[in-house]
Design a protein around this motif. Sequence first.
Motif, PDB file in Angstrom:
ATOM      1  N   MET A   1       0.819  -1.197   0.000  1.00 48.77           N
ATOM      2  CA  MET A   1       0.000   0.000   0.000  1.00 48.77           C
ATOM      3  C   MET A   1       0.862   1.259   0.000  1.00 48.77           C
ATOM      4  SD  MET A   1      -3.260   0.921   2.172  1.00 48.77           S
ATOM      5  CE  MET A   1      -3.587   2.518   2.795  1.00 48.77           C
ATOM      6  N   ILE A   2       2.014   1.196   0.686  1.00 50.77           N
ATOM      7  CA  ILE A   2       2.860   2.387   0.736  1.00 50.77           C
ATOM      8  C   ILE A   2       3.365   2.762  -0.656  1.00 50.77           C
ATOM      9  CG2 ILE A   2       5.080   1.262   1.204  1.00 50.77           C
ATOM     10  CD1 ILE A   2       5.470   3.608   3.298  1.00 50.77           C
ATOM     11  N   ASP A   3       3.490   1.752  -1.543  1.00 54.16           N
ATOM     12  CA  ASP A   3       3.947   2.024  -2.909  1.00 54.16           C
ATOM     13  C   ASP A   3       2.990   2.920  -3.675  1.00 54.16           C
ATOM     14  OD1 ASP A   3       6.185   0.502  -2.423  1.00 54.16           O
ATOM     15  OD2 ASP A   3       5.405  -1.287  -3.398  1.00 54.16           O
ATOM     16  N   SER A   4       1.706   2.909  -3.319  1.00 55.11           N
ATOM     17  CA  SER A   4       0.762   3.777  -4.007  1.00 55.11           C
ATOM     18  C   SER A   4       0.943   5.241  -3.573  1.00 55.11           C
ATOM     19  CB  SER A   4      -0.679   3.316  -3.781  1.00 55.11           C
ATOM     20  OG  SER A   4      -1.009   3.371  -2.411  1.00 55.11           O
ATOM     21  N   PHE A   5       1.424   5.453  -2.352  1.00 54.86           N
ATOM     22  CA  PHE A   5       1.695   6.814  -1.875  1.00 54.86           C
ATOM     23  C   PHE A   5       3.065   7.311  -2.333  1.00 54.86           C
ATOM     24  CE2 PHE A   5      -1.326   5.356   1.454  1.00 54.86           C
ATOM     25  CZ  PHE A   5      -2.325   6.281   1.206  1.00 54.86           C
ATOM     26  N   PHE A   6       4.017   6.381  -2.424  1.00 53.71           N
ATOM     27  CA  PHE A   6       5.395   6.709  -2.803  1.00 53.71           C
ATOM     28  C   PHE A   6       5.790   5.845  -4.003  1.00 53.71           C
ATOM     29  CE2 PHE A   6       5.112   7.631   1.754  1.00 53.71           C
ATOM     30  CZ  PHE A   6       5.630   8.913   1.812  1.00 53.71           C
ATOM     31  N   PRO A   7       5.500   6.294  -5.224  1.00 59.11           N
ATOM     32  CA  PRO A   7       5.724   5.453  -6.404  1.00 59.11           C
ATOM     33  C   PRO A   7       7.190   5.260  -6.786  1.00 59.11           C
ATOM     34  CG  PRO A   7       4.865   7.594  -7.051  1.00 59.11           C
ATOM     35  CD  PRO A   7       4.814   7.538  -5.552  1.00 59.11           C
ATOM     36  N   PHE A   8       8.104   6.029  -6.198  1.00 60.44           N
ATOM     37  CA  PHE A   8       9.522   5.909  -6.524  1.00 60.44           C
ATOM     38  C   PHE A   8      10.269   5.494  -5.261  1.00 60.44           C
ATOM     39  CE2 PHE A   8       7.489   9.307  -8.913  1.00 60.44           C
ATOM     40  CZ  PHE A   8       7.595   8.789 -10.200  1.00 60.44           C
ATOM     41  N   SER A   9      11.113   4.451  -5.361  1.00 57.31           N
ATOM     42  CA  SER A   9      11.865   4.019  -4.183  1.00 57.31           C
ATOM     43  C   SER A   9      13.194   3.402  -4.595  1.00 57.31           C
ATOM     44  CB  SER A   9      11.052   3.018  -3.349  1.00 57.31           C
ATOM     45  OG  SER A   9      10.890   1.802  -4.034  1.00 57.31           O
ATOM     46  N   ALA A  10      14.142   3.473  -3.670  1.00 63.86           N
ATOM     47  CA  ALA A  10      15.453   2.850  -3.842  1.00 63.86           C
ATOM     48  C   ALA A  10      15.907   2.364  -2.473  1.00 63.86           C
ATOM     49  CB  ALA A  10      16.461   3.849  -4.407  1.00 63.86           C
ATOM     50  N   THR A  11      16.530   1.190  -2.452  1.00 62.14           N
ATOM     51  CA  THR A  11      17.044   0.626  -1.212  1.00 62.14           C
ATOM     52  C   THR A  11      18.551   0.428  -1.337  1.00 62.14           C
ATOM     53  OG1 THR A  11      14.953  -0.459  -0.717  1.00 62.14           O
ATOM     54  CG2 THR A  11      16.905  -1.319   0.399  1.00 62.14           C
ATOM     55  N   THR A  12      19.268   0.948  -0.345  1.00 56.33           N
ATOM     56  CA  THR A  12      20.714   0.769  -0.258  1.00 56.33           C
ATOM     57  C   THR A  12      20.997   0.225   1.125  1.00 56.33           C
ATOM     58  OG1 THR A  12      20.987   2.775  -1.615  1.00 56.33           O
ATOM     59  CG2 THR A  12      22.954   1.905  -0.520  1.00 56.33           C
TER      60      THR A  12
END
Length: 133
Positions: free
Chosen positions: A1-12
């Motif tokens: 669900m969080i992906d719908s609020f924040f459509p861009f993400s990166a994990t390091t």
Amino acid sequence: MIDSFFPFSATTGPITVRVSVSYLPEQSHPALGRWFWAYHIRIENHGAVATQLISRHWQITDARGQVSEVEGEGVVGEQPLIAPGGAFDYVSGCPLPTPEGAMVGSYMMEMGDGSQMLAAIPEFPLVAPATAS
């Protein structure tokens, strides 16, 4: 669900950076060559120790290919310490002289053991809605 609020993400490593962006017509003046966006950043610490955001680096590109580099300590006047399992949110803005562009960057994070790492900020587009003239 969080992906719908924040459509861009990166994990390091243990750090996930999420971004949402909104065009702000009330702060934009296309006739004067100014378009403005707000972006909401969420920095999540999925690690076992606290980590602190030390500095930021941005590359901002407009539709003409002009690149601006922005560097500085912390974000919005803070160098937040993010607890294990915690997150830090902030909102900032970006003006451009064109109706389209993009931003990408990184945060220097200091880990609990004193080591540092660069956490990627995902690239995200800045696109004003088309308007009839």
